[in-house]
Every structure is written in structure tokens, then in C-alpha cells.
Design an enzyme around this catalytic site. Sequence first.
Site, short mmCIF file in Angstrom:
data_model
loop_
_atom_site.label_atom_id
_atom_site.label_comp_id
_atom_site.label_asym_id
_atom_site.label_seq_id
_atom_site.Cartn_x
_atom_site.Cartn_y
_atom_site.Cartn_z
N ARG A 94 0.82 -1.20 0.00
CA ARG A 94 0.00 0.00 0.00
C ARG A 94 0.86 1.26 0.00
O ARG A 94 0.51 2.26 -0.62
CB ARG A 94 -0.93 -0.02 1.21
CG ARG A 94 -1.87 1.17 1.32
CD ARG A 94 -2.78 1.05 2.52
NE ARG A 94 -3.82 0.06 2.33
CZ ARG A 94 -3.88 -1.09 2.98
NH1 ARG A 94 -2.93 -1.42 3.84
NH2 ARG A 94 -4.87 -1.94 2.77
N TYR A 95 1.95 1.23 0.73
CA TYR A 95 2.84 2.39 0.86
C TYR A 95 4.13 2.10 0.10
O TYR A 95 4.59 0.96 0.04
CB TYR A 95 3.15 2.67 2.32
CG TYR A 95 1.93 2.89 3.18
CD1 TYR A 95 1.23 4.10 3.14
CD2 TYR A 95 1.45 1.88 4.02
CE1 TYR A 95 0.11 4.30 3.93
CE2 TYR A 95 0.34 2.08 4.81
CZ TYR A 95 -0.33 3.29 4.76
OH TYR A 95 -1.45 3.47 5.54
N ARG A 98 7.28 0.11 2.08
CA ARG A 98 7.06 -1.03 2.98
C ARG A 98 5.92 -1.90 2.48
O ARG A 98 5.03 -1.44 1.75
CB ARG A 98 6.78 -0.56 4.41
CG ARG A 98 5.60 0.38 4.55
CD ARG A 98 5.77 1.19 5.83
NE ARG A 98 4.65 2.09 6.10
CZ ARG A 98 4.54 3.30 5.59
NH1 ARG A 98 5.43 3.75 4.71
NH2 ARG A 98 3.52 4.08 5.92
N CYS A 107 -4.03 -17.39 14.72
CA CYS A 107 -3.63 -16.58 15.87
C CYS A 107 -3.72 -17.41 17.13
O CYS A 107 -4.45 -18.41 17.19
CB CYS A 107 -4.53 -15.35 16.01
SG CYS A 107 -4.47 -14.20 14.62
N CYS A 111 -9.52 -11.99 18.31
CA CYS A 111 -10.17 -10.79 18.82
C CYS A 111 -11.53 -10.63 18.14
O CYS A 111 -11.65 -10.83 16.93
CB CYS A 111 -9.31 -9.56 18.56
SG CYS A 111 -7.62 -9.68 19.20
N ARG A 116 -9.50 -8.56 10.10
CA ARG A 116 -9.29 -9.68 9.17
C ARG A 116 -10.08 -10.91 9.62
O ARG A 116 -9.72 -12.03 9.28
CB ARG A 116 -7.80 -10.02 9.07
CG ARG A 116 -6.97 -8.93 8.40
CD ARG A 116 -5.59 -9.45 7.96
NE ARG A 116 -4.84 -8.39 7.32
CZ ARG A 116 -3.71 -7.87 7.79
NH1 ARG A 116 -3.21 -8.32 8.93
NH2 ARG A 116 -3.10 -6.89 7.15
N ASP A 277 -12.13 -0.49 13.02
CA ASP A 277 -12.42 -0.67 11.59
C ASP A 277 -13.85 -1.16 11.39
O ASP A 277 -14.48 -1.71 12.30
CB ASP A 277 -11.43 -1.67 10.98
CG ASP A 277 -10.01 -1.16 10.99
OD1 ASP A 277 -9.79 -0.02 10.55
OD2 ASP A 277 -9.12 -1.89 11.46
N LYS A 321 -3.68 4.74 6.31
CA LYS A 321 -3.93 5.35 7.61
C LYS A 321 -3.87 6.87 7.52
O LYS A 321 -3.07 7.43 6.77
CB LYS A 321 -2.88 4.89 8.62
CG LYS A 321 -2.93 3.43 8.99
CD LYS A 321 -1.88 3.10 10.02
CE LYS A 321 -1.86 1.61 10.33
NZ LYS A 321 -1.41 0.82 9.14
#
Length: 380
Positions: A94-95, A98, A107, A111, A116, A277, A321
Site C-alpha cells: 500500500r505504501y 514497505r 492466531c 479478537c 481480518r 475498523d 492510515k
Amino acid sequence: MTKTNLARTLREPAELVAKGLAPASALPALERVAAHYAVAITPDLVELIETTDPDDPIARQFVPTAAELDVQPGESADPIGDHPHSPVPGIVHRYPDRVLFKLVHVCAVYCRFCFRREMVGPGKENALSDSAYRVAIDYIRSHGEIWEVILTGGDPLMLSPRRMSEIMADLAAIDHVKIIRLHTRVPVADPARVSNEMVAALKVEGATTWVALHANHARELTGTARAACARLVDAGIPMVSQSVLLRGVNDNIAALSDLMRAFVECRIKPYYLHHGDLAPGTVHLRTTLAEGQDLMRQLRGRLSGLCQPDYVIDIPGGAGKSPVGPNYVSVAQNIADDAREAGGETRYRIVDYCGDVHLYPPEERAGAEMRAGLRMEKRT
């Protein structure tokens, strides 16, 4: 070091009921939630949950509820737009300087607010295939502008130390990759996984390793979690934090202050406070932007500068962001035209942490500049 107890992680709604984490009457709804979104709560986190408190902030993060079945308009399976910026499997670019490198899709704990949540957990692909991994490494190697690789997923510390060592070596061997950052919840969810072997695997010649710890409440930073973080920091691996602003978890100044101070006490620099989000079924956990900005104003006035994170929002659709913290400065007035033409300054209103308004430059300086401007005009 204590052997990891991940094998005893609670994964089924019936197990949650048996442990007193959810009422038996909720079981049918929880089974519908678990059929769509992954459930896992490690023993370390189960021990933190106050089962007598219906508003326990730890339970609120990890114990599923029927509220997750309420999907609102605007919520999306890919709320921050990873897919449009994924040139090859496993990579999000995206950037310019990076990339995200999504190695695994599992995981230690899931959460309830995860952006995701549609992409991780049982029934999903667990990890990149060997061929996809090689394609991803080739992509990074062929793009010289990539200075930083961010290992994410899923949680990269779910990998074995042996596999992590191989990945770190592969990345460090790419000349233009100078920073390898890992985003993880493992130090709080299953601290024993942060073994001496894992710490050694993260240290690599040719690149600097950073670890970003995700925690949302100070109670997550137990003694064992702090020891796991200390193993990383003592080995020379700097740490930063990321948190999500969550209703009923850290959306009050006392809880947020305690969390940021706990990070700094652990030698972890507060980095990002994410606005929630637009992930499916998470409206009950999201605050408003105005509430977040007000908390950031209070944080600025109460806590050391070391404790200040950037409050950011991931713009839906993939635009990246953006800082959304409070703006303390606005244009008040321009100094008189004749002074401005002679080089005078714009005046600003600056709001301090108590809410008081100040003019900058101060009245005395502004008046002096105006008078100086008038004198210059007379001489010419």
C-alpha cells in the site's frame, strides 16, 4: 521456561459455557457466531477474565457474543482494502517503502473486533504455500523501494523458531530490506511462546528487527507478559505498541492512561491507537471519532509525552492510515494588511490541554510587528 499451554485453548462455545465465560442460554447464538468467525481464548487470557463482571474488558475483547451477528451497512469483509493492494498472495503493498507480508492466517487468540476476521482461523488457509512464499520473497527482492517488511497475518509468532529463523534470514539477505517488523499478540496471549529460541530467531544480521505488541487493556500486561516483552527488549529488539479504541474496554481516560503507562513501563513506545475498523459484526465495539479525539485531548494533558500514541483511522477501501487526533491549532486572524505586506505573521488560536485558547504570536508580539511594518512603510 514453562512449556506453552496453547493446547488447552478454549475453541468451542460449549467450552466457554463450561468455564463460566458465557451463559448457557447464549449457546445457540454463540454456535452461530463460531460457525462464521474463529474463536480461541488462551489459558493466560482466560485467567484474566472476571466471570462475575458482565462488563469485563478482557472478556469483551475475546468472548464471542450474539451482537456479532448484527452486520451493519458499510461493514466489509476487507474493511481496510488489503485486496486491491495485493500484487501477489501474501503481500500487501500500500505504501511505497514497505509491505505487509502475511505469512500465516492463524492466531493464538481471536479478537472479536479483528479487521481480518473473515480471513483467519479454522476453515481458512493456515499459511502461505511454499510456492506462494517464494513468489512473495521474489516480489520483495525485485522491488528496491521496499525498505521495511512487516510480518503479520494472523500472528507471525505462531510459527516455530526454526521457521521464523529461516524467514528472517531470507528477508535479511535482500540488500534493500533494512527493517523487519513483526505485529503480534503472542506476548500477552501465550507468553511462553516468546522463548529464548524464538528471541534468537528474530535477531538477524543485515536487518533491524522491531516488534509491535497489540494490547488494549493494562490487565493484559501481566507479570509473565512483561517478562516475555523483557526477553525481546533485553535482546536488543525495540518494541512499539498498537491498540484499538474499543467501547467498554479502553474508551475512558483511566483505562487508556493505565494502558499507555503500562506500555512505557515495559519499555514499549506507544505507537498507534486505531479507530475501530468497519469489520462485520463489530458496531457494538466501535466508538465515534469525536469520542476518540476527546480521549486524546485528555491523554495529552494528563500523561508524559512518552505515553502518547498516534490516533489513526484506516480509511475504508485501501487509502491507508490517516491521523485523526484533535487539532489544537486554527487560524485566528491575519495581522493588519499593512503589517502583513511588510512580512507580518498569520495569527493562530492554540488550544491547550485544559481547553483554554491562546493567540500565537502573543498580542504584544503581534502589535510590535504591526508597528514595525508601519515604520518600514513610512521610510519607503
